[in-house]
Design a protein around this motif. Sequence first.
Motif, mmCIF file in Angstrom:
data_model
loop_
_atom_site.group_PDB
_atom_site.id
_atom_site.type_symbol
_atom_site.label_atom_id
_atom_site.label_comp_id
_atom_site.label_asym_id
_atom_site.label_seq_id
_atom_site.Cartn_x
_atom_site.Cartn_y
_atom_site.Cartn_z
ATOM 1 N N LEU A 176 0.912 -0.884 -0.069
ATOM 2 C CA LEU A 176 0.073 -0.274 0.131
ATOM 3 C C LEU A 176 0.780 0.929 -0.184
ATOM 4 N N ARG A 177 2.378 1.011 0.314
ATOM 5 C CA ARG A 177 3.134 2.481 -0.094
ATOM 6 C C ARG A 177 3.915 2.076 -0.706
ATOM 7 N N THR A 178 3.678 1.555 -1.844
ATOM 8 C CA THR A 178 4.685 0.982 -2.670
ATOM 9 C C THR A 178 5.566 2.950 -2.836
ATOM 10 N N ASP A 179 4.605 3.643 -3.998
ATOM 11 C CA ASP A 179 4.879 4.765 -4.014
ATOM 12 C C ASP A 179 6.381 5.696 -2.831
ATOM 13 N N GLU A 180 5.593 5.659 -2.809
ATOM 14 C CA GLU A 180 6.061 6.577 -1.205
ATOM 15 C C GLU A 180 7.226 6.395 -0.430
ATOM 16 N N GLU A 181 7.333 4.810 0.021
ATOM 17 C CA GLU A 181 8.899 4.322 0.089
ATOM 18 C C GLU A 181 9.869 4.173 -1.120
ATOM 19 N N ALA A 182 9.022 3.917 -2.100
ATOM 20 C CA ALA A 182 10.533 4.363 -3.048
ATOM 21 C C ALA A 182 11.099 5.816 -3.651
ATOM 22 N N LEU A 183 10.172 7.034 -3.033
ATOM 23 C CA LEU A 183 10.350 7.957 -3.555
ATOM 24 C C LEU A 183 11.319 8.880 -2.141
ATOM 25 N N ARG A 184 11.239 7.716 -0.827
ATOM 26 C CA ARG A 184 11.976 8.030 0.568
ATOM 27 C C ARG A 184 13.387 7.494 0.507
ATOM 28 N N ARG A 185 12.944 6.212 0.003
ATOM 29 C CA ARG A 185 14.393 5.837 -0.234
ATOM 30 C C ARG A 185 15.180 6.678 -1.409
ATOM 31 N N TRP A 186 15.044 7.274 -2.443
ATOM 32 C CA TRP A 186 15.555 7.227 -4.095
ATOM 33 C C TRP A 186 15.977 8.948 -3.203
ATOM 34 N N ALA A 187 15.129 9.910 -2.357
ATOM 35 C CA ALA A 187 15.145 10.869 -1.829
ATOM 36 C C ALA A 187 16.605 11.060 -0.740
ATOM 37 N N ASN A 188 16.848 10.120 0.210
ATOM 38 C CA ASN A 188 18.002 9.559 1.033
ATOM 39 C C ASN A 188 18.955 9.361 -0.435
ATOM 40 N N ALA A 189 19.059 9.180 -0.873
ATOM 41 C CA ALA A 189 19.773 8.370 -2.254
ATOM 42 C C ALA A 189 20.612 9.830 -2.489
ATOM 43 N N VAL A 190 19.504 11.074 -3.459
ATOM 44 C CA VAL A 190 20.103 12.049 -3.642
ATOM 45 C C VAL A 190 20.139 12.933 -2.592
ATOM 46 N N GLY A 191 19.915 12.898 -1.338
ATOM 47 C CA GLY A 191 20.312 13.817 -0.539
ATOM 48 C C GLY A 191 21.900 13.498 0.251
ATOM 49 N N LEU A 192 22.510 12.461 -0.668
ATOM 50 C CA LEU A 192 23.867 12.266 -0.445
ATOM 51 C C LEU A 192 24.836 12.988 -1.013
ATOM 52 N N VAL A 193 24.172 13.802 -2.590
ATOM 53 C CA VAL A 193 24.859 14.582 -3.562
ATOM 54 C C VAL A 193 25.364 15.345 -3.142
ATOM 55 N N ARG A 194 26.638 16.061 -3.134
ATOM 56 C CA ARG A 194 27.542 17.176 -2.633
ATOM 57 C C ARG A 194 26.523 18.228 -3.811
ATOM 58 N N PRO A 195 27.147 19.482 -2.901
ATOM 59 C CA PRO A 195 25.942 20.721 -3.548
ATOM 60 C C PRO A 195 27.126 20.832 -4.882
ATOM 61 N N GLY A 196 25.989 21.237 -6.380
ATOM 62 C CA GLY A 196 26.903 21.051 -7.462
ATOM 63 C C GLY A 196 26.915 20.077 -7.748
#
Length: 195
Positions: free
Chosen positions: A51-71
């Motif tokens: 029931l939370r597939t889309d929500e969980e996918a977005l959370r995981r992707w955002a966590n990974a993208v959050g590891l990118v340095r500025p620029g």
Amino acid sequence: MRTSARDGVLARVDAEPAIVVATPGAEPVAEGGYAAVVLLDAWLLLARPDLRTDEEALRRWANAVGLVRPGGRAMVVADAALAPVQALVRWDMGGFAAREADSRAEAHLPPASRLATITGEPGAVDDALVLLEVPEPAEVLGPVELPDDEGRSRVVVRVPRVQGHALSRALGDLQRMRSSRKLDPVRIQVDPPSL
């Protein structure tokens, strides 16, 4: 090249240039951040029967993208028309959450409604339904046989959110009554992640 997965999760990697391949949730923190993150096989996270597939996918992707340095750069390999992909590309988590809440309200799913599943042997589930005093207005959906669960069946009980506490109380009463009478066990889950 470094790998981080179930068999060996790295917590951190140093600033030395490297390719880090990680499974979702096992991404190590890079000193200074990553120059780039590429999210591959996005369809795998979106294909889960949950029931939370889309929500969980977005959370995981955002966590990974959050590891990118500025620029730095981030890329997702996925169908750009999918709502969680659009939310990630636009970095619109609030808009995604609002649309998801509206969609769940239309379908009478949590958090707009309170759901409970009762799973067990067909006779035990039928007995539980007879003993359960559901609050009004409740919808009882089922029972249905679970296709891959060795003859077990499941019932879904759904109530408006304002009746959620009353449903939880009724389910607790049911389990206490069933236990005192030593009836066959059933598994009860409130707002389960999957049906």
